[in-house]
Design a protein around this motif. Structure first.
Motif, short mmCIF file in Angstrom:
data_model
loop_
_atom_site.label_atom_id
_atom_site.label_comp_id
_atom_site.label_asym_id
_atom_site.label_seq_id
_atom_site.Cartn_x
_atom_site.Cartn_y
_atom_site.Cartn_z
N UNK A 155 1.19 13.66 5.36
CA UNK A 155 0.86 13.41 3.95
C UNK A 155 0.36 12.00 3.75
N UNK A 156 0.96 11.04 4.45
CA UNK A 156 0.52 9.65 4.35
C UNK A 156 -0.93 9.51 4.80
N UNK A 157 -1.27 10.12 5.94
CA UNK A 157 -2.64 10.03 6.45
C UNK A 157 -3.62 10.82 5.58
N UNK A 161 -7.09 9.36 4.20
CA UNK A 161 -8.36 9.91 4.68
C UNK A 161 -9.13 10.66 3.60
N UNK A 162 -8.39 11.39 2.75
CA UNK A 162 -9.06 12.27 1.79
C UNK A 162 -8.81 11.92 0.32
N UNK A 163 -7.82 11.06 0.05
CA UNK A 163 -7.52 10.72 -1.34
C UNK A 163 -7.77 9.27 -1.68
N UNK A 164 -8.22 8.48 -0.72
CA UNK A 164 -8.50 7.05 -0.94
C UNK A 164 -7.30 6.31 -1.52
N UNK A 258 3.47 -5.86 0.39
CA UNK A 258 2.67 -5.87 -0.84
C UNK A 258 1.81 -7.12 -0.97
N UNK A 259 2.29 -8.24 -0.40
CA UNK A 259 1.54 -9.49 -0.50
C UNK A 259 0.19 -9.42 0.21
N UNK A 260 0.01 -8.45 1.09
CA UNK A 260 -1.24 -8.34 1.83
C UNK A 260 -2.20 -7.31 1.24
N UNK A 261 -1.80 -6.62 0.18
CA UNK A 261 -2.63 -5.56 -0.40
C UNK A 261 -3.48 -6.11 -1.55
N UNK A 262 -4.76 -5.78 -1.55
CA UNK A 262 -5.62 -6.25 -2.65
C UNK A 262 -5.33 -5.55 -3.98
N UNK A 263 -4.69 -4.39 -3.91
CA UNK A 263 -4.34 -3.69 -5.14
C UNK A 263 -3.30 -2.62 -4.89
N UNK A 264 -2.54 -2.31 -5.94
CA UNK A 264 -1.55 -1.24 -5.84
C UNK A 264 -1.20 -0.77 -7.25
#
Length: 286
Positions: A155-157, A161-164, A258-264
């Protein structure tokens, strides 16, 4: 004189003895680590008729028998419009495995058959709603589903791959439509390979894909063109070179930086690293 075991007891014993490492140990670890069962819980075990939910029922039966924490179980089977062969297989296995099921019927398959395109998402939501409703009517405060370790990884992949998006599957969550109800996934740490070995060792036959739109995929569960099957094949191929691949993916969703993610997104609200970018620089040089 040695007492002769019933087939159900032999199958139960294989869970605790032969497949203790693959099934019982990770099952108990997941239940404890994610605090899935509390004293006084009444849990509706949702049985689709597949290997995962049937094993889940047996594991929870065993846990209830041996646990110091008292809880109750109800075994619910929803018939969304299965053909006679599939429904007969579910009932046969329930008797064979000594699982006292309660069956209720819905017209979900008839309803989604009238929809355009893929009905899978709507079908899943409708099934979940019926399960919550019937569980409440039986006095339950939780429903237990048979999603396992491999489902979590896949589900994570699939989301990437398909849900961006990076979106995992939680071991438990609160219902947003049924007050006081929780969904739990006690097989969260159990690998599908272990479930398959248990099934084959005991010569058990379960329905694999009871949906009216994909009934022919029951013949070969590894065939077909679904996105999940694509991910399964990809993971299988990559794991030949890196046996720790799935475990690493599983661990990664428990170790998000989270500090490394451009958005969440959190609680439906979008966040950007730019929100506190200037402030973070200022604090660095203070």
């Amino acid at each position: 004189m040695k007492r002769e075991l019933t087939q159900a007891q032999i199958i139960e014993r294989s869970i605790i003895k032969k497949f203790r490492k693959e099934l019982w140990t990770p099952f108990v670890k997941g239940v404890k680590e994610y605090e899935l069962i509390k004293e006084g819980d009444k849990i509706a075990v949702c049985i689709s008729g597949g290997k995962d939910s049937m094993l889940l029922a047996k594991l929870l039966q065993q846990l209830r028998r041996h646990s110091d924490v008292p809880f109750e179980l109800v075994f619910l089977v929803m018939d969304p419009g299965y053909n006679e062969e599939n429904m007969a297989q579910v009932e046969l296995n329930s008797k064979l495995l000594d699982i006292p099921i309660t069956v209720f019927k819905t017209d979900i398959f008839d309803t989604v058959a009238q929809m355009d395109g893929s009905p899978c998402y709507i079908c899943a939501r409708m099934r979940r709603g019926h399960l919550y409703k019937n569980a409440q009517e039986h006095g339950c405060n939780k429903i237990a589903l048979g999603h396992h370790f491999s489902d979590v990884v896949e589900t994570t992949l699939m989301g990437m791959f398909y849900g961006s998006q990076i979106q995992a599957m939680l071991p438990k969550l609160h219902s947003t439509n049924f007050a006081g109800m929780e969904l739990i996934r006690p097989l969260y740490m159990v690998h599908e390979s272990g479930i398959t070995m248990w099934r084959d060792y005991n010569n058990l036959k379960f329905i694999q894909c009871a949906c009216r739109f994909t009934e022919y995929c029951t013949v070969d569960p590894d065939s077909g063109g679904s996105k999940r099957q694509e991910i399964k094949r990809l993971l299988k191929r990559l794991s030949e070179e890196n046996p720790n691949l799935e475990r690493n993916i599983f661990k990664s969703i428990h170790n998000v930086k989270l500090d490394t993610l451009p958005g969440y997104k959190q609680a439906g609200v979008e966040h950007s690293f730019l929100d506190n970018f200037a402030e973070a620089v200022q604090k660095t040089f203070e």
